[in-house]
Structures are given as C-alpha cells and as structure tokens.
Design a protein around this motif. Structure first.
Motif, mmCIF file in Angstrom:
data_model
loop_
_atom_site.group_PDB
_atom_site.id
_atom_site.type_symbol
_atom_site.label_atom_id
_atom_site.label_comp_id
_atom_site.label_asym_id
_atom_site.label_seq_id
_atom_site.Cartn_x
_atom_site.Cartn_y
_atom_site.Cartn_z
ATOM 1 N N ARG A 244 31.370 34.923 54.641
ATOM 2 C CA ARG A 244 30.938 36.155 55.290
ATOM 3 C C ARG A 244 29.669 35.948 56.118
ATOM 4 N NH1 ARG A 244 30.759 41.229 51.474
ATOM 5 N NH2 ARG A 244 32.891 40.534 51.130
ATOM 6 N N PRO B 194 33.252 34.690 63.046
ATOM 7 C CA PRO B 194 32.327 35.776 62.713
ATOM 8 C C PRO B 194 31.897 36.553 63.966
ATOM 9 C CG PRO B 194 31.148 33.712 62.864
ATOM 10 C CD PRO B 194 32.599 33.384 63.123
ATOM 11 N N ARG C 193 32.443 39.705 58.607
ATOM 12 C CA ARG C 193 31.863 38.366 58.740
ATOM 13 C C ARG C 193 30.937 38.356 59.955
ATOM 14 N NH1 ARG C 193 34.768 32.507 59.790
ATOM 15 N NH2 ARG C 193 33.193 31.357 58.635
#
Lengths: 520, 520
Positions: free
Chosen positions: A43, B411, B438
C-alpha cells in the motif's frame, strides 16, 4: 559387492545441525504475519522482489575466494570446471536480503524505477556454529528505498514500520520507534576536538601548555576512533554520566574492582558527549533543542539535527504521533554501519522469560540510511534507506500476547466403521468441505476404533462423525463434539460421562447443519 | 597491498547462471495462486510442512559421498572438519520436496499423526546445465498422504487436485485428470507370459516346439524388462496398434526407413498389451470392463482393476464427474517409479505457442502411489501417495487464459512541486492509504517535473497528484487521470489534448473522493 551394499548402514533421518523444520501452525502463523506486513508495504508503493537463494560469492562481496574455500560465515561451493575454460565460479547461499538487493539495483539499474522501493521476505543462511535458539537458516523481512537522498524516504519507512507493526497485531502503545541520526553523532565527535583554548586542563584538572594540547589533539585525532567513543556511549545506561566521563578520559574501576582503561580524551572534550547523552527531552521539540545545543557550531551536526526535525514534522503530517515514533539520541547500536538517520522499533510490554521473570520484550526491527550499496558494482554512490523486521522475534511477541494461535483448528474427522462404505464417508467429508468446513476421512487401518479417536485427538479435531451399519440403515449419523467431550471427560463423573451428552444422533441430511452448530 | 586492493576489478552484478530474480507481479501472482491451492489443501485436512532448504547428502540419498564431490545433480558442499572428530558432513540443497518428506516422516514418526497428510510449497535446486526456460531453482507444490495403503487416499488426492485447479482459476472442462494403475500393467505383463500351449506360434507365424517355447520364456523373463515394454507402450500414440505389435516382436522400419529392433516377444504375448492399449471406452464402466478382460486371470491385474473401480466410485461420491477425472490406461509416463494408482492432470484448452501455432497446453500436475519412502531410514515399508503441481506451468496457463495480471495496479503518485512542503505531500499519500488506496510520494530529485511523470508512467500509476504553491494557497489539488490521459494522448488531436480533460482541480479535502472516483 551386492552384499556390501546391503550391509551399508541406514541413513540417519536427521535435520542437519542448526537447521529446523516448521510444522502446521508454525508455517501458517508466520505466513499470516508476513502477509499482513506485505499488505502495508504494498500500500506504500513498495514492490516485491524475490531473488534466487544462490549468488556468486563475488557479488555477495564480503567473502572473497582468496582461500581454499571462502566459507567463513556463508555456505559456499565451487561450480564444476567450465569445459575448455578456467575453474568454475564460487557460489553461495545469500546471508541477508541487502546484498542481493545491491546486486539487483546495479544489474537492473536501467530498467527499475528510480527511486526503487522494494520489499523482500524469505530465508537467509549463515554458516555459523549453531546454538540453542540460533539457527543457520532463518527468515528476514526487509523494505528499502534505493536511490533517494531525501529524509522523506526515512520518514516514510518509519511511518510504514509503525503501520506494519499495528497491522500485524501490535497495538499502539505497545511499540515505540526510536529515531536518531548518525550525523548528529558525527557533529558531537567534531565538537569534541575544538580549537585549543587557554583554559584547557588535563585529566587531573591541571592546566596544560598549548603546544602539548596541539600535540594531544594530533594524537587523539589519529588514535581515537569514533568506534571507541561509540562503545562507551553504548554503556551509558549501565555506568551513568560519571562512568561515561571516566571511561572517555582516564579510565574507571568497575564493580569487581578491575580497572578499565580510558579512551584518553581530555575533560573538556567529554562535555559534548554528555550533553548529547542527556539530550532526550519531554518531547521532540525539547530533544531537538538540546541536540542543537550539544552539536554547537558543527555543520554536520546541525545538518543531522535539521534532518531529525524534518523527519519529526513529516511523521506528524502522516499521523504518526510521538507515542509511536520519537527522536531518541540513545539509539546507537550498529550506528557505525549507517550514514544518516537510524531507527529501531521496540516492543514496550513486559513478558515473562523462561524463568518466569518479567522483562521488556525489546527490539523487533531496525534500520537506517546507508551508502555504498550499488557503488561496489558501478562506482556510483546510490543513497538508500531501509528497515528489517526480525521475523522470529515479532512472531514470538505476537504469540506472547496471545495474538496468534487458535487459528489453526484441526479438521472434522469422518471415522470409518465399515470399510466397504468408504465412498459414503468420503461423500460426507466432501459435503462438509463444500460448506467451507475443514474435513477429512480417517485413512489408516479402521479395524481399531480407539485408534481412530486417538488420531482425531492428535489432529486436534473439533468433531468426529460416526456411522456404522446400523446408523446407515436408519439413515442417521452420530456427531461427536470432541471439545465438549474432552471437557466432560476431565470434569464429569463416570455416570455423567456414560450419558455421553457430547454425542448427538442426527438424520444424515442434517450432518452439515449439526457440525456447523457445534463449531459455532 | 592497499593499492592492490583498490585496483581489484569491480564485481559483476549478475544473477548466477541458471538462476533468476522475480519482480513485482511475478511474485504476487505466484503467491496468489499458491495461496488458493493451499486453501484447498488445508480444507482437505492437509497440514503445511516447511523443511529447511539444506539436507545432509546422506538423507537425500540419491547422491552418496563416494566421490570427491557428490554434486551430480545437486548443489553440495562439505562442512568444515569437526574439531577433534572426522571430516564434516556433506550438505546439499534439496532437489525436490519428496526426499525431505521421507526424512521428516522417519525422523518424527512417533510424533506425527498417522496417516500424515502434508503439503509443501517452495523452491528446489538442481545442479544441471541451464538452458532457455530451464532454471536451477524453481518452485514445487506437493501434497502427499503418508501411511495409508487405502486407495481412498489416492481418490482423495485426485478429488483435491480437481478442486485445487478449479480454485486456482481453471474452469471445469478446461482440465482432465487421467487415472491409471501400475498394477494393471503388472497384470498385463503377467498374462504376456502364459503357460505354454500347443498352439504357440513364432514371430513368423510358424508353430514352435514346446521345449523351445519354455526356453524362450526363460529368456524373455530374464532379458525383457517391463521398462522395454513401457517404452513401446509410450509410442502407441505415434505408431498405432500395428507399430506397437512390430516393436514388441521382431522390429519395425520407421518413416525414414531405419530399422528399429524389436523387443523380442512372441506374437501371442502381444495380444494383452494391445487389448490394454485399446481399452479406453466411452465411460469408466466400459473402460473397466475392457481392462478386466485384458488382464485375464492375473491376480495382480484384477486387483489393479478393482482399485480403479473403487477410485471411480469414490470420485463419483465426492462429486467429481468423469468430465473432471477419468480412468485412462494411456497414462504411462514415469510409471516405473510408482507402485499403484497414477494420475496426471492435463489442461485441455489450446493456446498459441511462440510461433503463433495452436497447441494443447498439456500436463500441469502428476502423481501416484509409491513405496519405500521411509523404508530407507527405518527398514519399514510405509505406503504413500501424492501429487505435485507444476507451479510455473500452471501459472503460465492462468496467464495464457487471462486469469492473472491486472491485479497489480501501480500506486497513486503524489508529485513534489515544492520541496519545502514534503510533509504536506506525505500527508496526502497517508490519507489515500488510510482510505485503502495504494499511494506514494515521489522521492527522487523533484527539480524536473517531466521526470516525475516519467516515473509515474514507469510505476504504472493510475493517478498523479499535483499541488504547486499556487494550488496550495488556493486550497486545491490537481488530480491527473493517467490512464485516460494516455488514451487521449494516443487518440486525440492536439487541440483536444490541450484541453486536458484528464486533469481535474478539486478542493484539497476532496482529494480522496476524486481519486476514488477515477479508480472506480
């Protein structure tokens, strides 16, 4: 010849010395913990990397093949001769996850994004003498950012570490990340050697001639390494302020009366070290002010304090409070290896040790900023920062807090009363599985029913299913609650036990429902 | 000396020959697949086992230290001398997951439940010449039941394999498990050598003297191994019935005109083999009837057919239809190693090979029943059965079917317009992560904004966040949809591109909501 072969002794069935096998919950619980940590790393934009277990000794670097076998610390072997060429390469098992990262960062530098954030989890191998609790294969779990000189990368790693610990199950308040900076210590070392003044005194407090001071400075600059000073700083907890002063100057008698030689600094040089050691304040703002005073005019020291200040501000912006991560100048361990910010995560709760004494759990992760990672390969300095979580220690901590275990319940065991009706028993197990219930049929020799129940016990089975010819004809099954049964066996009288309330007969088509009811 | 050290050439940054690194999705997709398989194994009552990568060469067994270095096929090395003792042990990296299971089953036989169901997933190492697509470290994924002689264990493994393939993403109809039994083939070999009759004819069809037949029997019993017959059977697909007949008797001219010598059986001995090879019927019932006829009066053959019949019945009871797992006498590969039921899972869909030609995907898993697993260590026979899934092949199949990939989105990248406001950018990333998105801050040198967008592109970022001083003062952020942006850049005119519909300005407190909207 054939006779000789027959006479050969049987091989020993033994794990090699210093190695171990992981069974059942040992595997699943570690996996569960690492999965939670990986989720957080992912993440944060970190990518997984799995290098091979084997590297060339040349790439590993620390262990050069200048001896017959370069196996000091690593497991190494030489490849077979290259046909028509020279001797084969020396190969070795990786001893950590950083050396392979260095190789990858150099090898794929044109393909990887820069900065490159990666995490890695897996076994590493050390060719060391095994001892109790010391194994030659163990897990590491690392996250590093390669190619960023910004302290934002360090702050991010600290914040991510806090998130990872919490996601793994450690509660806020049960851990503390302490952050220091190698540059601050460099600044302290710098101000320890000021321009000579008229007021200089020697270790016994007597004024010294300027020329002698200059000479001493040369001597100390040469002979006293920062490592000597670091070693003393590391003893601060034990010997206190006055002890550190003695150890840095003329020496000290320890409790046993033995004399420990001093590092040989002058009294006036010791002040910055003591100021540094006592700089931890009530909060980051105070600690930073104290550190700023301690580093005085040192440029590198001021830079180190600035960096810590930035890290503190960034952590606050990311919602990581001082109860989770705090500036703490007492973190020095392994500092010599690092070039900038360093950090260490401690678990602050107490556990009972093997002798039943309370003790702090201690460190479970550490890291910091380091240079020279890729430089060995390419000649170019590449700044990097990273953290390594002690997998076994964190898992032990989670177990000590009761946060692991219990997750791995044994299967429902379908016993075999009638060998010819195996297909029907398998159908029962299949039905249970289709309902999401872990289940298996007893596959040993079914003759002795007691063995089947012993097996179910060994498997930690919550429920056993029984259907003999009679039950089959009547279209029913016996469902035995083994957990309740064990409790009754332990607590109840013989009469109560005989009443067998832990065993219920239900129609065959209610098997799944009844098992579900017992499992709750 | 110091000079010499400096002159040392830089180490090569190279993965050792035959080894490879796995990046990003390579790691997560394999993990995802293995997790799905492990879930099914676990639900069937199998326990994970993770042995160390290193075993003693003695325990591995196949490779005895009777030469200077026993590295034929394995990576092996000798431990340092034991102080005061003899030479150190030879250690080696495991070459499969079955040999360590044998060692564990013997070492812990008093502690493990019996039967012991275990699964294992992990790398194994082979010291072989590397080639294209052939690596010296690769993954295996095994499940075995040790200590059960019942074919119920084999049936369970087949049913579990079907469930594992489906849970990994292979649809019913896209795979087929074929099941055979080594005992049936033993029966065939038995009936190939019947009591001599008056009607025996030689390879040319001429009647032979009884005494000669007896002599021939002795010769064939000695000289013709089942391996010879198996090798011919394996060619059935290619050469057909008549080809097999020729190869088993006097020999055959192949297409190129070259003569291949025959195995030397008599015509009358060949019939059972041909009956066996053509025994696959429209369904299991028919196949079993044909097999029963083929094995004739052989007791071991009849036992084999009985076992297959039981397995078929159990699979049906467990809800595994003939469209998933079927009796098929053509499965012979590797049969020599096994002692009872054998099985192989094939993927039946077509894929395009590297040259764009359609071909069947082929085998992804195989296994069967084997003896002698623990016997080497303890002297006691322990029956076992198990399956091994080809991890790389199954993963390739899932990718070919479009069932993997896409799961690993990059991300959200928060760009850095103003180095002094790094903490604020980190706060944005932290907010996104807290919402489960993310996200990462750009950590390279922020001077060149183009580099930041190039980085976002390399990271496969779906969204970039931009906030310069002006936006910060107005309390807004720019949210750039990079996927839409890329499509517009590829398709739209310059004017449309300039309108930049892929970039939206939103109030700072709507950052998360806007990103969520774009990610859908």
């Amino acid at each position: 010849m054939a006779k000789d072969l027959k006479k050969q002794p049987r091989p020993k069935a033994e794990t090699p010395k210093g190695f171990r096998d992981y069974f059942g919950a040992d595997v699943t619980e570690r996996k569960q913990m690492l999965d939670r940590i990986a989720e957080i790393y992912h993440r944060h934009g970190f990518e997984p990397l799995e290098t091979s277990a084997v590297e060339t000794v040349e790439a590993l670097g620390k262990f050069l093949p200048d001896v017959d076998r370069p196996n000091a610390g690593v497991f190494a072997w030489q490849e077979a001769e290259v046909p028509g060429g020279g001797p084969g390469d020396w190969l070795a098992l990786r001893y950590d996850l950083t050396a392979p990262l260095a190789r990858v960062a150099a090898q794929f530098r044109n393909d990887l994004p820069s900065p490159y954030r990666r995490y890695a989890m897996g076994p590493v191998w050390r060719n060391e003498k095994p001892g109790p609790g010391r194994f030659r294969q163990f897990y590491q779990c690392d996250a590093d950012t390669v190619g960023s000189a910004s302290v934002a990368a360090d702050a991010e790693i600290c914040a991510m570490l806090a998130a990872a610990l919490e996601h793994a199950g450690i509660r806020r308040g049960d851990y503390l990340i302490r952050i220091n900076n190698r540059k601050v210590l460099n600044g302290i070392l710098e101000v320890m050697l000021p321009e000579p003044s008229d007021q200089a005194v020697d270790a016994r407090g007597q004024e010294i001639d300027k020329a002698i001071i200059k000479a001493l400075r040369v001597v100390t600059e040469r002979a006293i390494s920062s490592d000597d000073v670091l070693r003393v700083i590391d003893k601060f907890d034990k010997v206190g302020e006055e002890g550190v002063r003695q150890l840095l100057t003329t020496g000290r008698k320890d409790e046993s009366g033995a004399f420990i030689e001093g590092v040989g600094l002058l009294q006036e040089q010791v002040a910055p070290v003591l100021a540094f050691l006592t700089s931890k304040g009530a909060d980051n703002t105070q600690t930073l002010a104290n550190l700023r005073a301690a580093v005085g005019t040192s440029a590198i020291g001021a830079e180190g304090v600035d960096e810590l200040e930035q890290i503190a501000a960034m952590l606050a912006a990311m919602g990581v409070g001082e109860d989770c991560a705090v500036i703490d100048p007492s973190i020095v361990r392994g500092l010599g290896y690092y070039t900038g910010p360093v950090f260490e995560a401690e678990l602050t709760f107490e556990i009972l040790d093997e002798k039943g004494r309370k003790r702090q759990f201690g460190s479970v992760a550490g890291g910091g900023r380091y240079d020279g990672l890729v430089e060995r390969f390419t000649g170019q300095k590449v700044p990097a920062t990273g953290v390594s979580i002690g997998v076994d220690r964190l898992l032990a901590a989670l177990r000590a807090k009761g946060l692991m275990g219990g997750s791995d319940q044994g299967p429902v065991v379908v016993t075999v009363m009638d060998r010819d009706r195996m297909a029907e028993y398998q159908a029962m197990a299949a039905e249970l599985r289709a309902a999401g219930i872990r289940a298996e049929v007893y596959l040993g020799n079914p003759k002795n029913f007691g063995n089947q129940l012993k097996y179910a016990d060994k498997r930690n089975a919550p429920v056993a299913i029984i259907q003999g010819t009679d039950e089959a004809q009547r279209g029913v099954v016996q469902v035995k609650d083994l957990i309740l049964g064990a409790r009754i066996a332990a607590e109840a009288s013989h009469e109560e036990w005989k009443a067998q309330p832990a065993q219920t007969e239900v129609p065959r088509d209610q098997l799944v429902a009844e098992v579900r009811r017992i499992l709750g």
